[in-house]
Design an enzyme around this catalytic site. Structure first.
Site, PDB file in Angstrom:
ATOM      1  CB  ALA A  53       2.367   4.569  10.690  1.00 26.88           C
ATOM      2  CB  ALA A  54      -2.332   6.702   7.889  1.00 26.16           C
ATOM      3  N   GLY A  55       0.420   7.342   6.048  1.00 24.77           N
ATOM      4  CA  GLY A  55       0.813   7.926   4.757  1.00 24.77           C
ATOM      5  C   GLY A  55       1.211   6.855   3.759  1.00 24.77           C
ATOM      6  NE  ARG A  92       8.397  12.006  -0.734  1.00 21.52           N
ATOM      7  CZ  ARG A  92       8.672  12.852   0.253  1.00 21.52           C
ATOM      8  NH1 ARG A  92       9.743  13.618   0.182  1.00 21.52           N
ATOM      9  NH2 ARG A  92       7.889  12.930   1.309  1.00 21.52           N
ATOM     10  N   GLY A 119      -4.686  13.824   5.436  1.00 19.90           N
ATOM     11  CA  GLY A 119      -3.760  14.744   6.102  1.00 19.90           C
ATOM     12  C   GLY A 119      -3.482  14.348   7.542  1.00 19.90           C
ATOM     13  N   GLY A 176       6.854  22.698   6.882  1.00 16.03           N
ATOM     14  CA  GLY A 176       5.967  23.759   7.331  1.00 16.03           C
ATOM     15  C   GLY A 176       6.802  24.820   8.039  1.00 16.03           C
ATOM     16  NE  ARG A 200      22.205 -20.927   7.213  1.00 16.37           N
ATOM     17  CZ  ARG A 200      21.698 -22.039   6.666  1.00 16.37           C
ATOM     18  NH1 ARG A 200      22.509 -22.969   6.178  1.00 16.37           N
ATOM     19  NH2 ARG A 200      20.405 -22.212   6.620  1.00 16.37           N
ATOM     20  CB  ALA A 238      40.856 -39.074   5.669  1.00 20.47           C
TER      21      ALA A 238
END
Ligand code: UD1
Ligand code: CA
Length: 429
Positions: free
Chosen positions: A9-11, A15, A81, A135, A308, A396
């Site tokens: 998860a280092a990339g 994009r 890489g 690849g 909520r 009321a």
């Protein structure tokens, strides 16, 4: 459990065009990396996440949610890489399963298939009509020979339609031997993890291609991919719930968080949104209502109701345009246009149209406690902190600022003025 897991998860994830790290983008209420960790935890108690870009942000997010996850910082400057990512990673067991942090759709069954058998390397492969970007897996005599990255392919290799899906299960001892031997002598000057396949083949080790579903192994790289993955995940969640007996009207208009749990028989009408770790037990949620981190038990909400976080409804009816927050309602009716916040309301009580709990003075929040069989007249304001005991009537339009004892009537009224023929005196006949 004899398998270790490494999640890459280092990339950079450029994009995604986002200030949020790619793997922290969420799908059905949970980050992509959490989906990968959840899948991993079913197989292993030794999980390492490799980080580099925005490492501390990702690590903090994961540590807030999980214990016992190891983190490894890639030296991405010197060793870029996927192979570089594995440098210095140590794992505990004899097999190491390498996953990507941006593949949230992989199922348990696929991971099981990838970790089975006794090959030295199991690698995930897909046959694609359009292999662009992946690849290529070079297979000769039904045996995997090597993986060649697109940028390093010759003309004929580019034609190969069998591609590397990017997930591997490797004999840990081989992995530890091969990673230090990787070179960056390639088109991208990166250390490719994929080169371990050729190293294994050269030593006559067994490399087993495992054919996998494209849908599960698609990496999420852009906002478009994120939206596509969300649709797939939502369809899975809804299908499983319908199989368990939930009725859904126009399921494609319904959104359900993956952390939600359903018991008994529930009905969701079109446009309903269920967020967070909500629990529905025999609930009927009507058109365009939103439920978030709440328990809805033997109750109905909406249309257009909003429940909520930290609310608990039991045997309660919530009608249109009613907002409930952090409140416990047992056997209550609140049919129209109300705000009920930080309240506890007991059996047989009726909340009239337009009633508001004034729970906030601009600095602090206060509680409203309403007992059994209380009738709160329309358009009343209950200024918290306030306690209304059992068997009380509130007239009321009352602005209630003091506690009310059992059996009482509470009423605030400005005296009514009636002036006959005033209209004609003012405007003329
Ligand atoms: C990789 C494979 C390719 C395969 C494809 C499948 C290599 C050299 N190539 O390509 O054969 O078809 O996956 O999706 O492995 N990462 C790091 N550190 C890095 C670079 C990447 O941790 O320095 C992580 C990324 O965060 C991501 C994973 O590794 O989770 C894959 O990286 P990515 O750049 O998507 O791989 P590709 O080059 O596309
Ligand atoms: Ca890349």
């Amino acid at each position: 459990m004899s398998i270790s897991i490494v999640i890459l998860a280092a990339g950079k994830g450029s994009r995604m065009k986002s200030t949020t790290p790619k793997v922290l983008h969420s799908i059905s209420g949970k980050s992509m990396l959490s989906h990968a960790i959840d899948a991993g935890q079913k197989l292993s108690d030794d999980i390492t996440v490799v980080l580099y870009h925005q490492a501390s942000r990702v690590q903090e997010a994961i540590e807030a949610e999980y214990e016992n996850i190891h983190f490894h910082m890639q030296d991405a400057e010197q060793f870029p890489g996927t192979g570089g990512a594995m440098k210095g990673v140590t794992t505990k067991y004899e097999k190491t399963l390498i996953l990507n942090g941006d593949m949230p759709l992989i199922t348990q069954e696929s991971l099981k298939a990838l970790t089975g058998g006794d090959a030295d390397i199991n690698m995930s492969v897909i046959k694609l009509e359009n292999p662009t970007g992946y690849g290529r897996v070079i297979i000769d005599n039904e045996k995997v020979q090597e993986i060649v990255e697109q940028k390093d392919c010759n003309e004929s290799q580019l034609e190969t339609k069998t591609v590397n899906a990017g997930i591997y299960c490797v004999n840990t001892e081989l992995l530890n031997r091969y990673i230090p031997q990787l070179s960056n002598d390639n088109a991208q000057a990166e250390y490719y993890l994929t080169d371990i396949v050729k190293m294994a083949v050269d030593e006559n080790k067994t490399v087993m291609p495992i054919y996998v579903e494209e849908e599960e192994f698609k990496g999420v790289n852009s906002k478009l991919d994120l939206a596509d993955a969300e649709v797939i995940m939502q369809n899975r969640i809804k299908k499983a719930l319908m199989e368990q007996g939930t009725t859904m009207r126009f399921p494609e208009s319904i959104y359900i968080d993956c952390r939600a749990t359903f018991e008994g028989e529930n009905i969701l009408e079109n446009g309903v949104t269920i967020l967070g770790a909500s629990t529905l037990i025999n609930a009927h949620i009507k058109t365009h209502s939103v439920i978030e981190d709440s328990i809805i038990e033997d109750s109905d909400v909406g249309p257009m109701g909003r429940i909520r976080p930290l609310s608990h409804l039991k045997g309660t009816h919530i009608g249109n345009f009613v907002e409930v927050k952090k409140s416990t309602l047992t056997g209550v009716k609140a049919g129209h246009l109300s705000y009920i916040g930080d309240a506890t309301i007991d059996e047989g009580s009726n909340i009239g149209a337009g009633v508001i709990t004034c729970n906030y003075d601009g600095k602090n929040k206060y509680k409203t406690i309403i007992g059994k069989n209380v009738f709160v007249g329309s358009d009343s304001q209950l200024v918290a902190p306030i306690t209304i005991e059992d068997d009380v009537m509130i007239g009321a339009g009352t602005t209630l600022t003091k506690d009310v004892k059992k059996g009482s009537l509470a009423l605030t009224r400005t005296p009514l003025k009636l002036i006959p023929n005033f209209f004609y005196k003012f405007f003329g006949k």
